[in-house]
Design a protein around this motif. Structure first.
Motif, PDB file in Angstrom:
ATOM      1  N   SER A  83      80.664  25.676 -41.894  1.00  0.00           N
ATOM      2  CA  SER A  83      81.819  25.992 -42.755  1.00  0.00           C
ATOM      3  C   SER A  83      81.595  25.463 -44.171  1.00  0.00           C
ATOM      4  CB  SER A  83      83.094  25.381 -42.167  1.00  0.00           C
ATOM      5  OG  SER A  83      83.390  25.965 -40.918  1.00  0.00           O
ATOM      6  N   GLN A  84      81.028  24.277 -44.282  1.00  0.00           N
ATOM      7  CA  GLN A  84      80.767  23.700 -45.609  1.00  0.00           C
ATOM      8  C   GLN A  84      79.677  24.479 -46.341  1.00  0.00           C
ATOM      9  OE1 GLN A  84      79.987  19.776 -43.985  1.00  0.00           O
ATOM     10  NE2 GLN A  84      81.832  18.935 -44.970  1.00  0.00           N
ATOM     11  N   ARG A 114      81.223  27.597 -47.766  1.00  0.00           N
ATOM     12  CA  ARG A 114      81.996  27.330 -48.984  1.00  0.00           C
ATOM     13  C   ARG A 114      81.072  27.107 -50.184  1.00  0.00           C
ATOM     14  NH1 ARG A 114      85.484  24.578 -45.349  1.00  0.00           N
ATOM     15  NH2 ARG A 114      84.533  22.551 -45.803  1.00  0.00           N
ATOM     16  N   ASN A 115      79.957  26.443 -49.929  1.00  0.00           N
ATOM     17  CA  ASN A 115      78.963  26.238 -51.000  1.00  0.00           C
ATOM     18  C   ASN A 115      78.426  27.571 -51.506  1.00  0.00           C
ATOM     19  OD1 ASN A 115      77.706  23.454 -51.897  1.00  0.00           O
ATOM     20  ND2 ASN A 115      78.431  23.172 -49.806  1.00  0.00           N
ATOM     21  N   LEU A 116      78.149  28.495 -50.573  1.00  0.00           N
ATOM     22  CA  LEU A 116      77.639  29.814 -50.940  1.00  0.00           C
ATOM     23  C   LEU A 116      78.687  30.616 -51.709  1.00  0.00           C
ATOM     24  CD1 LEU A 116      75.721  30.803 -47.672  1.00  0.00           C
ATOM     25  CD2 LEU A 116      74.700  30.276 -49.898  1.00  0.00           C
ATOM     26  N   GLN A 117      79.936  30.509 -51.281  1.00  0.00           N
ATOM     27  CA  GLN A 117      81.014  31.239 -51.961  1.00  0.00           C
ATOM     28  C   GLN A 117      81.152  30.785 -53.416  1.00  0.00           C
ATOM     29  OE1 GLN A 117      84.286  30.431 -49.294  1.00  0.00           O
ATOM     30  NE2 GLN A 117      83.979  32.334 -48.119  1.00  0.00           N
ATOM     31  N   LYS A 177      78.841  30.152 -55.258  1.00  0.00           N
ATOM     32  CA  LYS A 177      77.743  30.801 -55.972  1.00  0.00           C
ATOM     33  C   LYS A 177      77.859  32.324 -55.938  1.00  0.00           C
ATOM     34  CE  LYS A 177      74.635  26.997 -54.644  1.00  0.00           C
ATOM     35  NZ  LYS A 177      74.420  26.418 -55.985  1.00  0.00           N
ATOM     36  N   GLY A 178      78.994  32.811 -55.423  1.00  0.00           N
ATOM     37  CA  GLY A 178      79.224  34.252 -55.388  1.00  0.00           C
ATOM     38  C   GLY A 178      78.599  34.961 -54.206  1.00  0.00           C
ATOM     39  N   ILE A 179      78.255  34.220 -53.153  1.00  0.00           N
ATOM     40  CA  ILE A 179      77.623  34.799 -51.963  1.00  0.00           C
ATOM     41  C   ILE A 179      78.557  34.624 -50.768  1.00  0.00           C
ATOM     42  CG2 ILE A 179      75.645  34.696 -50.382  1.00  0.00           C
ATOM     43  CD1 ILE A 179      74.770  35.617 -53.072  1.00  0.00           C
ATOM     44  N   ASN A 180      78.893  35.731 -50.099  1.00  0.00           N
ATOM     45  CA  ASN A 180      79.685  35.672 -48.872  1.00  0.00           C
ATOM     46  C   ASN A 180      78.754  35.757 -47.672  1.00  0.00           C
ATOM     47  OD1 ASN A 180      82.289  35.576 -50.133  1.00  0.00           O
ATOM     48  ND2 ASN A 180      82.070  37.764 -50.605  1.00  0.00           N
ATOM     49  N   ALA A 181      79.057  35.000 -46.628  1.00  0.00           N
ATOM     50  CA  ALA A 181      78.181  34.975 -45.454  1.00  0.00           C
ATOM     51  C   ALA A 181      78.987  34.710 -44.198  1.00  0.00           C
ATOM     52  CB  ALA A 181      77.111  33.904 -45.629  1.00  0.00           C
ATOM     53  N   GLU A 182      78.456  35.226 -43.069  1.00  0.00           N
ATOM     54  CA  GLU A 182      79.077  34.990 -41.763  1.00  0.00           C
ATOM     55  C   GLU A 182      78.412  33.794 -41.100  1.00  0.00           C
ATOM     56  OE1 GLU A 182      78.537  38.575 -39.622  1.00  0.00           O
ATOM     57  OE2 GLU A 182      80.056  39.692 -40.771  1.00  0.00           O
ATOM     58  N   ARG A 183      79.109  33.194 -40.162  1.00  0.00           N
ATOM     59  CA  ARG A 183      78.606  32.001 -39.485  1.00  0.00           C
ATOM     60  C   ARG A 183      77.276  32.265 -38.782  1.00  0.00           C
ATOM     61  NH1 ARG A 183      82.425  28.004 -39.142  1.00  0.00           N
ATOM     62  NH2 ARG A 183      81.274  27.002 -37.457  1.00  0.00           N
ATOM     63  N   LYS A 184      77.187  33.439 -38.112  1.00  0.00           N
ATOM     64  CA  LYS A 184      75.962  33.732 -37.362  1.00  0.00           C
ATOM     65  C   LYS A 184      74.754  33.863 -38.294  1.00  0.00           C
ATOM     66  CE  LYS A 184      78.034  35.986 -33.330  1.00  0.00           C
ATOM     67  NZ  LYS A 184      78.121  37.235 -32.530  1.00  0.00           N
ATOM     68  N   SER A 239      77.273  15.511 -33.028  1.00  0.00           N
ATOM     69  CA  SER A 239      78.551  16.226 -33.025  1.00  0.00           C
ATOM     70  C   SER A 239      78.368  17.576 -33.714  1.00  0.00           C
ATOM     71  CB  SER A 239      79.620  15.407 -33.750  1.00  0.00           C
ATOM     72  OG  SER A 239      80.792  16.178 -33.940  1.00  0.00           O
ATOM     73  N   HIS A 240      78.768  18.638 -33.034  1.00  0.00           N
ATOM     74  CA  HIS A 240      78.600  19.989 -33.566  1.00  0.00           C
ATOM     75  C   HIS A 240      79.313  20.153 -34.911  1.00  0.00           C
ATOM     76  CE1 HIS A 240      78.137  24.329 -33.631  1.00  0.00           C
ATOM     77  NE2 HIS A 240      79.438  24.448 -33.840  1.00  0.00           N
ATOM     78  N   ASN A 241      80.451  19.482 -35.059  1.00  0.00           N
ATOM     79  CA  ASN A 241      81.238  19.628 -36.285  1.00  0.00           C
ATOM     80  C   ASN A 241      80.601  18.948 -37.496  1.00  0.00           C
ATOM     81  OD1 ASN A 241      83.289  21.127 -35.065  1.00  0.00           O
ATOM     82  ND2 ASN A 241      84.344  19.276 -34.363  1.00  0.00           N
ATOM     83  N   ASP A 242      79.704  17.977 -37.250  1.00  0.00           N
ATOM     84  CA  ASP A 242      79.068  17.271 -38.360  1.00  0.00           C
ATOM     85  C   ASP A 242      77.998  18.118 -39.030  1.00  0.00           C
ATOM     86  OD1 ASP A 242      80.649  15.069 -38.073  1.00  0.00           O
ATOM     87  OD2 ASP A 242      79.256  14.028 -36.741  1.00  0.00           O
ATOM     88  N   GLY A 243      77.347  18.980 -38.252  1.00  0.00           N
ATOM     89  CA  GLY A 243      76.440  19.941 -38.849  1.00  0.00           C
ATOM     90  C   GLY A 243      74.979  19.564 -38.874  1.00  0.00           C
ATOM     91  N   PHE A 244      74.297  19.899 -39.992  1.00  0.00           N
ATOM     92  CA  PHE A 244      72.843  19.837 -40.094  1.00  0.00           C
ATOM     93  C   PHE A 244      72.432  19.064 -41.356  1.00  0.00           C
ATOM     94  CE2 PHE A 244      74.328  23.694 -38.116  1.00  0.00           C
ATOM     95  CZ  PHE A 244      73.554  23.836 -36.975  1.00  0.00           C
ATOM     96  N   TYR A 245      71.176  18.631 -41.357  1.00  0.00           N
ATOM     97  CA  TYR A 245      70.649  17.936 -42.536  1.00  0.00           C
ATOM     98  C   TYR A 245      69.126  18.090 -42.556  1.00  0.00           C
ATOM     99  CZ  TYR A 245      69.651  14.349 -39.019  1.00  0.00           C
ATOM    100  OH  TYR A 245      69.208  13.692 -37.905  1.00  0.00           O
ATOM    101  N   MET A 246      68.549  17.932 -43.719  1.00  0.00           N
ATOM    102  CA  MET A 246      67.102  18.043 -43.855  1.00  0.00           C
ATOM    103  C   MET A 246      66.476  16.659 -43.733  1.00  0.00           C
ATOM    104  SD  MET A 246      64.911  20.058 -46.786  1.00  0.00           S
ATOM    105  CE  MET A 246      65.514  21.659 -46.229  1.00  0.00           C
ATOM    106  N   THR A 247      65.409  16.555 -42.969  1.00  0.00           N
ATOM    107  CA  THR A 247      64.785  15.253 -42.722  1.00  0.00           C
ATOM    108  C   THR A 247      63.547  15.015 -43.574  1.00  0.00           C
ATOM    109  OG1 THR A 247      63.473  16.165 -40.910  1.00  0.00           O
ATOM    110  CG2 THR A 247      65.611  15.235 -40.345  1.00  0.00           C
ATOM    111  N   ASP A 248      62.927  16.053 -44.123  1.00  0.00           N
ATOM    112  CA  ASP A 248      61.738  15.863 -44.969  1.00  0.00           C
ATOM    113  C   ASP A 248      62.101  16.114 -46.429  1.00  0.00           C
ATOM    114  OD1 ASP A 248      62.207  18.503 -44.453  1.00  0.00           O
ATOM    115  OD2 ASP A 248      60.120  19.057 -44.118  1.00  0.00           O
TER     116      ASP A 248
END
Length: 358
Positions: A45-46, A49-52, A54-61, A82-91
């Motif tokens: 979801s975050q 919102r970041n993409l929006q 920048k003028g880009i609309n996107a679906e969750r899938k 936790s699924h709600n916390d999301g993702f992050y880059m490790t490198d």
């Protein structure tokens, strides 16, 4: 135009536009993820919102698919428990300690203006994670009083670098600092023509090692005191013809040259034997290299053989260590250093007072 053709063209244009937006979306998601870390993950979801913004609309899938694509491309994407916390880059592009080193280098660069330093720091922050941004803000400091006021230094730097790369000569005026603390032309604003070879950083200041066209020696110019620099489309003089370098031939090493030219005073190098106290082992290694051979003495002191140009620069460095570093040989260099010390005593009136007391 045939209505069917118009519809067909419209569909093609729309599909093309969607394809372009999908490419942009993938790049934007990669950029967004590069600012994340384990402490600052983003959920889908975050990201949307970041993409929006920048003028880009996107679906969750589609976001999930793009994250998978980025991972397959070689970027390591971590997933929170936790699924709600999301993702992050490790490198990440920079580790925290790397950001600290770069930020300190920018802030301590006295040849940069405060404004130019701030611009560089903002660029560094733009590719850092949230943790990285906080690290730069909280652990780096700038002393405005040490910063240059010459906003053209970066242009000078760029001009000299390109001349060295193109192996072209340069012309410039050299300056000195007048009684009012401001720069004024040296030698009545004489225009120098020189062959530039190297631009080393020494004690937070850039020096140009060059050969002025009127003689055969290498000369060191402070970049900050060079003005009206212009690249001239004439080839530089071969470095093998320069007095300080020609005896070294193909074995010339800029690293060795800088090590022997203490405080960037050049000259003919000689091998000196120095007697050193045990307290200066690290200082000797920092000055002459970690592989410098130290010949240990019974009382804990040591001897070293170093190759340097006996010059005012070397004597200034040596005087700073008092009795902790003493020249053992050759005798002529020892005597020159004693004359250097005598000149300091005379500047303080020490010798004159001694004669009066006699």
């Amino acid at each position: 135009m045939n209505p069917s053709a118009a519809i067909y063209n419209g569909i093609i244009e729309e599909a093309s536009e969607m394809a372009e937006k999908n490419k942009l979306k993938l790049l934007y998601i990669l950029e967004i993820m590069q600012h994340t870390d384990a402490d600052h993950p983003l959920n889908i979801s975050q990201i949307i919102r970041n993409l929006q913004s920048k003028g880009i609309n996107a679906e969750r899938k589609s976001i999930a698919r793009d994250l998978h694509t980025i991972s397959e491309a070689g970027f390591s994407i971590g997933k929170c428990e936790s699924h709600n916390d999301g993702f992050y880059m490790t490198d990440q592009l920079f580790e925290d300690y790397e950001l600290k080193i770069l930020a300190d280098a920018i802030f301590s660069a006295t040849w940069l203006t405060e404004k130019d330093s701030d611009k560089l720091i903002q660029k560094l922050k733009s590719i850092a994670t949230e943790n990285g941004k906080q690290l730069i803000s909280s652990t780096t400091y700038i002393d405005s009083s040490l910063k240059s006021e010459d906003s053209t230094n970066k242009i000078k730097f760029d001009t000299v670098l390109h001349a060295i790369m193109h192996r072209h000569q340069i012309s410039f005026q050299y300056m000195t600092v007048g009684p009012d603390g401001k720069k004024e032309p040296y030698r009545n604003g004489r225009i120098y023509t020189a062959s530039p070879y190297y631009l080393p950083l020494y004690e937070n200041e850039y020096y140009l090692i060059a050969n002025p066209s009127e003689h055969e020696h290498a000369t060191h110019f402070k970049l900050d005191l060079m003005e009206k620099i212009a690249e001239i489309p004439y080839p530089v003089r071969p470095i093998s013809e320069i007095y300080e370098f020609k005896n070294q031939g193909s074995s010339f090493s800029i690293t060795r040259y800088l090590k022997e030219s203490v405080h960037l005073y050049n000259g003919t190098s000689e091998v000196l034997t120095l007697h050193c106290s045990k307290w200066v082992r690290r200082n000797i290694q920092k000055k002459f290299g970690k592989n410098t051979v130290m010949i240990n003495q019974p009382n804990g002191s040591f001897l070293v053989h170093v190759k340097v140009a006996p010059s005012e620069g070397f004597y200034q460095w040596l005087a700073g260590y008092g009795c902790n570093i003493v020249i053992k040989e050759p005798e002529n260099v020892k005597n020159e250093f004693l004359e250097f010390i005598d000149s300091i005593e005379k500047a303080y009136g020490r010798k004159a007072n001694d004669h009066e007391s006699e």
